[in-house]
Design a protein around this motif. Structure first.
Motif, mmCIF file in Angstrom:
data_model
loop_
_atom_site.group_PDB
_atom_site.id
_atom_site.type_symbol
_atom_site.label_atom_id
_atom_site.label_comp_id
_atom_site.label_asym_id
_atom_site.label_seq_id
_atom_site.Cartn_x
_atom_site.Cartn_y
_atom_site.Cartn_z
ATOM 1 N N ILE A 287 -6.340 -3.569 1.106
ATOM 2 C CA ILE A 287 -6.974 -4.609 0.406
ATOM 3 C C ILE A 287 -8.365 -4.169 0.358
ATOM 4 O O ILE A 287 -8.942 -4.313 -0.768
ATOM 5 N N GLU A 288 -8.875 -3.568 1.335
ATOM 6 C CA GLU A 288 -10.250 -3.185 1.400
ATOM 7 C C GLU A 288 -10.360 -2.098 0.334
ATOM 8 O O GLU A 288 -11.420 -1.952 -0.327
ATOM 9 N N ARG A 289 -9.409 -0.839 0.644
ATOM 10 C CA ARG A 289 -9.321 0.173 -0.457
ATOM 11 C C ARG A 289 -9.354 -0.391 -1.893
ATOM 12 O O ARG A 289 -10.021 0.491 -2.718
ATOM 13 N N MET A 290 -8.562 -1.301 -2.068
ATOM 14 C CA MET A 290 -8.380 -1.727 -3.461
ATOM 15 C C MET A 290 -9.611 -2.430 -4.035
ATOM 16 O O MET A 290 -10.090 -2.122 -4.854
ATOM 17 N N LYS A 291 -10.161 -3.153 -2.849
ATOM 18 C CA LYS A 291 -11.698 -3.794 -3.350
ATOM 19 C C LYS A 291 -12.618 -2.667 -3.846
ATOM 20 O O LYS A 291 -13.145 -3.083 -4.600
ATOM 21 N N ASN A 292 -12.612 -1.701 -3.066
ATOM 22 C CA ASN A 292 -13.482 -0.550 -3.387
ATOM 23 C C ASN A 292 -13.170 0.015 -4.511
ATOM 24 O O ASN A 292 -14.078 0.323 -5.556
ATOM 25 N N ALA A 293 -11.777 0.219 -4.957
ATOM 26 C CA ALA A 293 -11.447 1.022 -6.194
ATOM 27 C C ALA A 293 -11.828 0.126 -7.527
ATOM 28 O O ALA A 293 -11.954 0.567 -8.408
ATOM 29 N N LEU A 294 -11.616 -1.252 -7.389
ATOM 30 C CA LEU A 294 -11.912 -2.384 -8.314
ATOM 31 C C LEU A 294 -13.262 -2.352 -8.647
ATOM 32 O O LEU A 294 -13.685 -2.546 -9.899
ATOM 33 N N GLU A 295 -14.323 -1.745 -7.793
ATOM 34 C CA GLU A 295 -15.704 -1.770 -8.313
ATOM 35 C C GLU A 295 -16.110 -0.701 -8.991
ATOM 36 O O GLU A 295 -17.133 -0.404 -9.704
ATOM 37 N N LYS A 296 -14.955 0.491 -9.173
ATOM 38 C CA LYS A 296 -15.190 1.606 -10.294
ATOM 39 C C LYS A 296 -15.057 0.929 -11.516
ATOM 40 O O LYS A 296 -13.975 0.400 -11.723
ATOM 41 N N LYS A 297 -16.089 1.484 -12.419
ATOM 42 C CA LYS A 297 -15.953 0.809 -13.891
ATOM 43 C C LYS A 297 -14.570 1.567 -14.553
ATOM 44 O O LYS A 297 -14.369 2.513 -14.484
ATOM 45 N N GLY A 298 -13.740 0.342 -15.063
ATOM 46 C CA GLY A 298 -12.667 0.746 -15.807
ATOM 47 C C GLY A 298 -11.534 0.719 -14.866
ATOM 48 O O GLY A 298 -10.202 1.080 -15.474
ATOM 49 N N PHE A 299 -11.546 1.051 -13.567
ATOM 50 C CA PHE A 299 -10.354 1.123 -12.888
ATOM 51 C C PHE A 299 -9.063 0.115 -13.174
ATOM 52 O O PHE A 299 -7.965 0.529 -13.437
ATOM 53 N N ALA A 300 -9.405 -1.209 -13.074
ATOM 54 C CA ALA A 300 -8.636 -2.252 -13.289
ATOM 55 C C ALA A 300 -7.876 -2.136 -14.543
ATOM 56 O O ALA A 300 -6.628 -2.182 -14.807
ATOM 57 N N GLU A 301 -8.553 -1.703 -15.611
ATOM 58 C CA GLU A 301 -7.923 -1.567 -16.986
ATOM 59 C C GLU A 301 -7.054 -0.395 -17.174
ATOM 60 O O GLU A 301 -6.187 -0.130 -17.968
ATOM 61 N N ARG A 302 -7.308 0.836 -16.299
ATOM 62 C CA ARG A 302 -6.446 1.897 -16.346
ATOM 63 C C ARG A 302 -5.234 1.747 -15.503
ATOM 64 O O ARG A 302 -4.392 2.367 -15.858
ATOM 65 N N VAL A 303 -5.278 0.893 -14.514
ATOM 66 C CA VAL A 303 -4.148 0.868 -13.696
ATOM 67 C C VAL A 303 -3.253 -0.399 -13.849
ATOM 68 O O VAL A 303 -2.021 -0.361 -13.739
ATOM 69 N N PHE A 304 -3.895 -1.583 -14.343
ATOM 70 C CA PHE A 304 -3.094 -2.910 -14.455
ATOM 71 C C PHE A 304 -3.192 -3.303 -15.580
ATOM 72 O O PHE A 304 -3.808 -2.993 -16.709
ATOM 73 N N SER A 305 -2.170 -4.238 -16.168
ATOM 74 C CA SER A 305 -1.881 -4.597 -17.263
ATOM 75 C C SER A 305 -3.004 -5.882 -17.601
ATOM 76 O O SER A 305 -3.490 -6.368 -16.435
ATOM 77 N N ALA A 306 -3.126 -6.262 -18.711
ATOM 78 C CA ALA A 306 -4.132 -7.391 -19.356
ATOM 79 C C ALA A 306 -3.270 -8.717 -18.271
ATOM 80 O O ALA A 306 -4.292 -9.550 -17.879
ATOM 81 N N GLU A 307 -2.084 -8.772 -18.187
ATOM 82 C CA GLU A 307 -1.434 -9.953 -17.487
ATOM 83 C C GLU A 307 -1.773 -9.921 -15.903
ATOM 84 O O GLU A 307 -2.130 -11.053 -15.385
#
Length: 117
Positions: free
Chosen positions: A12-32
């Protein structure tokens, strides 16, 4: 008949760090997935669980994560638990997927079973 199983853990900590990178969530996850995670008190837990679910699915299908193209699958939360929504045909017509996710003590886990005739 069980055709494949897969399990994965995601920090979860690694994911939290990754989510701080601009655009990461939009590249990996759906809008839902993004909307669901951001509606919770600890979004990184839910993002990590969704990521682990994809990894576990790739293992169950024996295709590796690279075999899951962007938009080919995402996790939908339902009142009966999480399920995969396929944007691309990944399962044979006679196959079904089952998904279980959990998170605790800094880790998210996912377990997938593929069943078919």
């Amino acid at each position: 008949m069980i055709k494949g199983v897969g399990v994965d853990l995601c920090s979860i900590e690694r994911m939290k760090n990754a989510l701080e990178k601009k655009g990461f969530a939009e590249r990996v996850f759906s809008a839902e997935e993004i909307a669901y995670a951001e509606s919770t008190s600890c979004p990184e837990e839910h993002f990590a669980a969704a990521f682990a679910a994809r990894e576990a699915l790739a293992k169950a299908l024996k295709i590796g994560l690279a075999g899951l193209e962007r938009g080919s699958v995402y996790v939908r939360r339902t009142e009966n638990g999480p399920v995969f929504v396929f944007g691309k045909q990944l399962l044979a017509a006679n196959e079904r997927s089952f998904l279980s996710v959990s998170h605790e003590d800094g880790l998210a886990a996912a377990f997938v079973v593929i069943e078919g005739d």
